[in-house]
Design a protein around this motif. Structure first.
Motif, PDB file in Angstrom:
ATOM      1  N   ALA A   1       0.816  -1.207   0.000  1.00  0.00           N
ATOM      2  CA  ALA A   1       0.000   0.000   0.000  1.00  0.00           C
ATOM      3  C   ALA A   1       0.854   1.264   0.000  1.00  0.00           C
ATOM      4  O   ALA A   1       0.335   2.363  -0.245  1.00  0.00           O
ATOM      5  CB  ALA A   1      -0.927   0.005   1.214  1.00  0.00           C
ATOM      6  N   LEU A   2       2.156   1.110   0.259  1.00  0.00           N
ATOM      7  CA  LEU A   2       3.033   2.284   0.245  1.00  0.00           C
ATOM      8  C   LEU A   2       3.137   2.907  -1.153  1.00  0.00           C
ATOM      9  O   LEU A   2       3.583   4.046  -1.293  1.00  0.00           O
ATOM     10  CB  LEU A   2       4.421   1.906   0.754  1.00  0.00           C
ATOM     11  N   TRP A   3       2.748   2.153  -2.197  1.00  0.00           N
ATOM     12  CA  TRP A   3       2.694   2.745  -3.532  1.00  0.00           C
ATOM     13  C   TRP A   3       1.727   3.930  -3.568  1.00  0.00           C
ATOM     14  O   TRP A   3       1.891   4.850  -4.376  1.00  0.00           O
ATOM     15  CB  TRP A   3       2.268   1.694  -4.559  1.00  0.00           C
ATOM     16  N   LEU A   4       0.723   3.922  -2.702  1.00  0.00           N
ATOM     17  CA  LEU A   4      -0.258   5.009  -2.677  1.00  0.00           C
ATOM     18  C   LEU A   4       0.360   6.321  -2.201  1.00  0.00           C
ATOM     19  O   LEU A   4      -0.211   7.389  -2.430  1.00  0.00           O
ATOM     20  CB  LEU A   4      -1.431   4.632  -1.763  1.00  0.00           C
ATOM     21  N   VAL A   5       1.507   6.221  -1.534  1.00  0.00           N
ATOM     22  CA  VAL A   5       2.170   7.446  -1.054  1.00  0.00           C
ATOM     23  C   VAL A   5       2.576   8.332  -2.229  1.00  0.00           C
ATOM     24  O   VAL A   5       2.582   9.566  -2.111  1.00  0.00           O
ATOM     25  CB  VAL A   5       3.403   7.072  -0.194  1.00  0.00           C
ATOM     26  N   VAL A   6       2.880   7.737  -3.373  1.00  0.00           N
ATOM     27  CA  VAL A   6       3.333   8.520  -4.531  1.00  0.00           C
ATOM     28  C   VAL A   6       2.253   9.494  -5.019  1.00  0.00           C
ATOM     29  O   VAL A   6       2.470  10.714  -5.048  1.00  0.00           O
ATOM     30  CB  VAL A   6       3.805   7.591  -5.670  1.00  0.00           C
ATOM     31  N   PRO A   7       1.048   9.022  -5.412  1.00  0.00           N
ATOM     32  CA  PRO A   7       0.037   9.989  -5.849  1.00  0.00           C
ATOM     33  C   PRO A   7      -0.432  10.907  -4.723  1.00  0.00           C
ATOM     34  O   PRO A   7      -0.735  12.085  -4.967  1.00  0.00           O
ATOM     35  CB  PRO A   7      -1.110   9.112  -6.367  1.00  0.00           C
ATOM     36  N   LEU A   8      -0.500  10.381  -3.487  1.00  0.00           N
ATOM     37  CA  LEU A   8      -0.877  11.240  -2.359  1.00  0.00           C
ATOM     38  C   LEU A   8       0.121  12.376  -2.188  1.00  0.00           C
ATOM     39  O   LEU A   8      -0.265  13.536  -1.942  1.00  0.00           O
ATOM     40  CB  LEU A   8      -0.955  10.412  -1.074  1.00  0.00           C
ATOM     41  N   GLY A   9       1.408  12.074  -2.329  1.00  0.00           N
ATOM     42  CA  GLY A   9       2.433  13.108  -2.204  1.00  0.00           C
ATOM     43  C   GLY A   9       2.383  14.116  -3.329  1.00  0.00           C
ATOM     44  O   GLY A   9       2.504  15.328  -3.095  1.00  0.00           O
ATOM     45  N   VAL A  10       2.171  13.646  -4.571  1.00  0.00           N
ATOM     46  CA  VAL A  10       2.115  14.567  -5.711  1.00  0.00           C
ATOM     47  C   VAL A  10       0.919  15.497  -5.591  1.00  0.00           C
ATOM     48  O   VAL A  10       1.033  16.719  -5.790  1.00  0.00           O
ATOM     49  CB  VAL A  10       2.063  13.776  -7.037  1.00  0.00           C
ATOM     50  N   VAL A  11      -0.241  14.945  -5.255  1.00  0.00           N
ATOM     51  CA  VAL A  11      -1.431  15.787  -5.074  1.00  0.00           C
ATOM     52  C   VAL A  11      -1.214  16.766  -3.916  1.00  0.00           C
ATOM     53  O   VAL A  11      -1.623  17.928  -3.981  1.00  0.00           O
ATOM     54  CB  VAL A  11      -2.675  14.911  -4.832  1.00  0.00           C
ATOM     55  N   GLY A  12      -0.542  16.313  -2.845  1.00  0.00           N
ATOM     56  CA  GLY A  12      -0.249  17.210  -1.724  1.00  0.00           C
ATOM     57  C   GLY A  12       0.655  18.360  -2.127  1.00  0.00           C
ATOM     58  O   GLY A  12       0.453  19.506  -1.691  1.00  0.00           O
ATOM     59  N   ILE A  13       1.643  18.094  -2.990  1.00  0.00           N
ATOM     60  CA  ILE A  13       2.508  19.174  -3.486  1.00  0.00           C
ATOM     61  C   ILE A  13       1.698  20.157  -4.322  1.00  0.00           C
ATOM     62  O   ILE A  13       1.875  21.382  -4.217  1.00  0.00           O
ATOM     63  CB  ILE A  13       3.674  18.584  -4.312  1.00  0.00           C
ATOM     64  N   GLY A  14       0.780  19.624  -5.148  1.00  0.00           N
ATOM     65  CA  GLY A  14      -0.082  20.508  -5.923  1.00  0.00           C
ATOM     66  C   GLY A  14      -0.923  21.409  -5.033  1.00  0.00           C
ATOM     67  O   GLY A  14      -1.094  22.598  -5.313  1.00  0.00           O
ATOM     68  N   GLU A  15      -1.426  20.843  -3.937  1.00  0.00           N
ATOM     69  CA  GLU A  15      -2.193  21.650  -2.987  1.00  0.00           C
ATOM     70  C   GLU A  15      -1.305  22.711  -2.338  1.00  0.00           C
ATOM     71  O   GLU A  15      -1.774  23.813  -2.009  1.00  0.00           O
ATOM     72  CB  GLU A  15      -2.808  20.747  -1.921  1.00  0.00           C
ATOM     73  N   GLY A  16      -0.027  22.372  -2.118  1.00  0.00           N
ATOM     74  CA  GLY A  16       0.899  23.339  -1.536  1.00  0.00           C
ATOM     75  C   GLY A  16       1.115  24.554  -2.424  1.00  0.00           C
ATOM     76  O   GLY A  16       1.446  25.643  -1.930  1.00  0.00           O
ATOM     77  N   PHE A  17       0.971  24.374  -3.733  1.00  0.00           N
ATOM     78  CA  PHE A  17       1.029  25.511  -4.649  1.00  0.00           C
ATOM     79  C   PHE A  17      -0.332  26.204  -4.759  1.00  0.00           C
ATOM     80  O   PHE A  17      -0.427  27.428  -4.707  1.00  0.00           O
ATOM     81  CB  PHE A  17       1.459  25.048  -6.049  1.00  0.00           C
ATOM     82  N   HIS A  18      -1.376  25.408  -4.932  1.00  0.00           N
ATOM     83  CA  HIS A  18      -2.678  25.957  -5.287  1.00  0.00           C
ATOM     84  C   HIS A  18      -3.338  26.734  -4.152  1.00  0.00           C
ATOM     85  O   HIS A  18      -3.736  27.894  -4.330  1.00  0.00           O
ATOM     86  CB  HIS A  18      -3.597  24.814  -5.743  1.00  0.00           C
ATOM     87  N   PHE A  19      -3.459  26.120  -2.982  1.00  0.00           N
ATOM     88  CA  PHE A  19      -4.252  26.734  -1.923  1.00  0.00           C
ATOM     89  C   PHE A  19      -3.606  27.984  -1.318  1.00  0.00           C
ATOM     90  O   PHE A  19      -4.283  28.999  -1.130  1.00  0.00           O
ATOM     91  CB  PHE A  19      -4.584  25.698  -0.849  1.00  0.00           C
ATOM     92  N   PRO A  20      -2.290  27.988  -0.988  1.00  0.00           N
ATOM     93  CA  PRO A  20      -1.702  29.252  -0.541  1.00  0.00           C
ATOM     94  C   PRO A  20      -1.770  30.345  -1.612  1.00  0.00           C
ATOM     95  O   PRO A  20      -1.965  31.517  -1.287  1.00  0.00           O
ATOM     96  CB  PRO A  20      -0.246  28.869  -0.224  1.00  0.00           C
ATOM     97  N   GLY A  21      -1.606  29.957  -2.883  1.00  0.00           N
ATOM     98  CA  GLY A  21      -1.738  30.944  -3.950  1.00  0.00           C
ATOM     99  C   GLY A  21      -3.137  31.514  -4.009  1.00  0.00           C
ATOM    100  O   GLY A  21      -3.318  32.727  -4.223  1.00  0.00           O
ATOM    101  N   SER A  22      -4.136  30.667  -3.809  1.00  0.00           N
ATOM    102  CA  SER A  22      -5.518  31.138  -3.827  1.00  0.00           C
ATOM    103  C   SER A  22      -5.795  32.072  -2.657  1.00  0.00           C
ATOM    104  O   SER A  22      -6.417  33.128  -2.822  1.00  0.00           O
ATOM    105  CB  SER A  22      -6.474  29.939  -3.785  1.00  0.00           C
ATOM    106  N   VAL A  23      -5.344  31.680  -1.461  1.00  0.00           N
ATOM    107  CA  VAL A  23      -5.544  32.543  -0.284  1.00  0.00           C
ATOM    108  C   VAL A  23      -4.863  33.892  -0.500  1.00  0.00           C
ATOM    109  O   VAL A  23      -5.430  34.952  -0.198  1.00  0.00           O
ATOM    110  CB  VAL A  23      -5.004  31.857   0.987  1.00  0.00           C
ATOM    111  N   GLY A  24      -3.623  33.865  -1.039  1.00  0.00           N
ATOM    112  CA  GLY A  24      -2.916  35.121  -1.306  1.00  0.00           C
ATOM    113  C   GLY A  24      -3.646  35.993  -2.312  1.00  0.00           C
ATOM    114  O   GLY A  24      -3.733  37.218  -2.149  1.00  0.00           O
ATOM    115  N   LEU A  25      -4.202  35.380  -3.366  1.00  0.00           N
ATOM    116  CA  LEU A  25      -4.937  36.140  -4.381  1.00  0.00           C
ATOM    117  C   LEU A  25      -6.188  36.769  -3.791  1.00  0.00           C
ATOM    118  O   LEU A  25      -6.456  37.960  -3.991  1.00  0.00           O
ATOM    119  CB  LEU A  25      -5.307  35.222  -5.539  1.00  0.00           C
TER     120      LEU A  25
END
Length: 574
Positions: A458-482
């Motif tokens: 199940a540790l294979w699931l860490v890969v997409p979870l991590g990538v989506v989490g990085i995307g959220e790290g860009f998207h949500f702070p950028g949205s709050v700042g905007l």
């Protein structure tokens, strides 16, 4: 022109006369409260309540499937509705606190509501008659919950969600309000997010492990104790808190502009400065500015007529007359709504992805060594950690490096766009891993045996979870700042809740999308080994690409109102 100028000076004088003389005395009393003495009370309360929220929400799907015999796809739908409520209720709580009651009574009341919810969770976990008889996961002979059992469960979820909603944003606003210096406020927010993430990390690991391997009643009982301690700690600090008086709902002015414009729709428009109402406080700042030409119909709301309400011969704000500033504030909201709407699909996809990942984990090998088995609900922690770590790297390394190399800052729109792209790659990775999981399940003939785990880590699931989490790290702070940068001053506190609002809408819509996909394609049966979860992820990736195209169009048309920090009219163009 001289008459108009004299009128505006009279308005300012009238405003000054109507200001209460007690304000100086009140400010003096408030200065004796607040500051760092409130920090342990507020941060401790936040930590405890966040521990509680993570303790019941992170493992909800597993609780529904194993203890209530709820079918897996139905459990994901309930989970997404609850998560949507957990995102929507904080917005409502923040508005109630800022507009009507103030932060302290709202946090205290809803912390008590949260306590009631956790007591109910403990009762449902310990009294067998409140749950259906147990049976093997995936069995077709499992007894479904009765109407009474469902009623108690839904009441429990409602209390827990209301408790989270009334405290999550409100306590952050209250904590920042205890400080006068921006640096102190920034330090508080750093500790706020640190406490939030640390508490969630404990919930996603220790409490979830206790629930899965020791006792659900003990896991929820720990949450009851943590909630009770948090409530007592918060109340004990009351005499130290600075109480910020609510200013009334800023949304009232938005409604007034719309109503006033409609009521004056038959009036012929004029363009003279003297024909528009600038109010008491903003006249000197806006006297050289007329309403902008965009959305001209709304300008009627600020047009002075003989029928407008008057005080001592001067016009006053009413449901027939608004200030130019109020009109321009509403126009700002209208301009930003298309950009804001591009994040709704992100909320839908995150809701679908986070719930289905838990189902995948339940069917995979979760052993970490010969004796330890990772709880399925813990895997969402990897998404949380990826978001937290990526935000730290972006702020401390990526943004300074970008400024040094490109001689310009990374704009909020650019951060949002990067987040969209990374999330698409995350769904592609999830589809590929699910294809591999299904291949293993078919090879070992596990299609009709959902209770047996696939021999794939199940540790294979860490890969997409991590990538989506990085995307959220860009998207949500950028949205709050905007939103914080572009929203009107009267809506600054509400602007930070706009991300939570779009997540709530997305999470509420995700069960409907899941049902539509299930009915149309059959990709989501109760036993996901018989389904095509990989096709669902491919669908999310394709729709995400289309949504990114829509975002590019909205970004191209959008123009920053505060352009001093940017090199062009659009973040993507700069």
């Amino acid at each position: 022109m001289e008459g108009a100028e004299s009128s505006r000076h009279s308005e300012r004088e009238l405003y000054a006369l109507t200001t209460p003389n007690e304000e100086a005395e009140q400010a003096s009393n408030e200065s004796k409260q607040g500051g760092w003495i409130t920090f342990p009370f507020i941060t401790g309360t936040l930590f405890g309540l966040s521990l509680v929220a993570g303790g019941w929400a992170s493992n909800l799907i597993v609780y529904l499937i194993t203890e209530y015999n709820v079918k897996s796809i139905t459990a994901t739908k309930i989970f997404n509705v609850v998560q949507g409520s957990n995102c929507l209720f904080p917005v409502a709580g923040a508005i109630i606190a800022d507009s009507f009651l103030g932060s302290f009574p709202v946090v205290a009341f809803f912390a008590f509501v949260s306590l009631l919810g956790m007591i109910m969770f403990t009762i449902t976990a310990t009294i067998q008659s409140l749950r259906p008889p147990g049976c093997a996961v995936g069995s077709h002979t499992c007894e479904t919950p009765s109407n009474l059992q469902y009623g108690v469960l839904y009441m429990t979820l409602l209390l827990a969600s209301l408790g989270l909603g009334g405290t999550r944003f409100t306590i952050a606003t209250m904590g920042a309000g205890q400080f006068d210096k921006p640096n102190d406020q920034a330090t508080f927010f750093n500790w706020y997010f640190s406490a939030l993430y640390f508490a969630n990390a404990i919930s996603f690991t220790a409490i979830v492990y206790i629930q899965d391997n020791v006792s659900w009643g003990l896991g929820f009982g720990i949450c009851v104790i943590a909630n009770a301690i948090s409530l007592v700690l918060f109340v004990l600090g009351k005499r130290f808190y600075r109480q910020v008086k609510p200013n009334g709902s800023p949304f009232t002015s938005i409604a007034r502009v719309m109503v006033a414009a409609i009521r004056k729709r038959k009036i012929l428009k004029t363009s003279g400065r003297q024909d528009y109402y600038f109010g008491f406080t903003e006249a000197s700042k806006m006297e050289d500015n007329l309403p902008t030409k965009s959305f001209r119909f709304l300008n009627l709301a600020a047009l002075k007529t003989q029928g407008d309400r008057q005080l001592n011969g001067l016009c006053t704000r009413s449901w027939k007359l608004c200030t130019v500033e109020e009109v321009e504030d509403l126009k700002t909201l209208i301009r930003i709504i298309p950009l804001w709407s591009t994040g709704i699909f992100l909320g839908i996809s995150i809701g679908i992805f986070s719930s289905l990942v838990t189902l995948q984990a339940l069917t995979m090998d979760r052993h970490l060594g010969p004796h330890f088995k990772i709880p399925a609900g813990t895997f969402l922690l990897f998404n949380l950690l990826a978001t937290a770590i990526s935000i730290l790297i972006i702020d401390r390394f990526l943004l300074p490096t970008w400024r040094n190399l490109a001689r310009r800052t990374l704009t909020p729109l650019q951060r949002i766009g990067i987040g969209h792209i990374i999330n698409i790659f995350g769904f592609v990775g999830a589809a590929l891993i699910e294809s591999k999981r299904l291949h293993v399940a078919r090879t070992h003939h596990l299609m009709s045996q959902p209770s047996l785990a696939v021999s794939m880590s199940a540790l294979w699931l860490v890969v997409p979870l991590g990538v989506v989490g990085i995307g959220e790290g860009f998207h949500f702070p950028g949205s709050v700042g905007l939103y914080y940068q572009e929203f009107p001053k009267s809506l600054k506190s509400t602007s930070t809740a706009m991300v939570s609002l779009l997540l709530a809408i997305g999470l509420y819509l995700s069960p409907a999308i899941t049902s539509l996909v299930d009915r149309s394609t059959g990709w989501l049966p109760n036993n996901i080994n018989d389904g095509r979860l990989d096709n669902v992820y491919w669908m999310l990736a394709v729709i995400g690409a289309v949504n990114f195209g829509y975002f590019l169009i909205c970004a191209k048309m959008f123009k920053y109102q505060n352009v001093e920090d940017h090199n062009g009219p659009s973040g993507l163009a700069s």
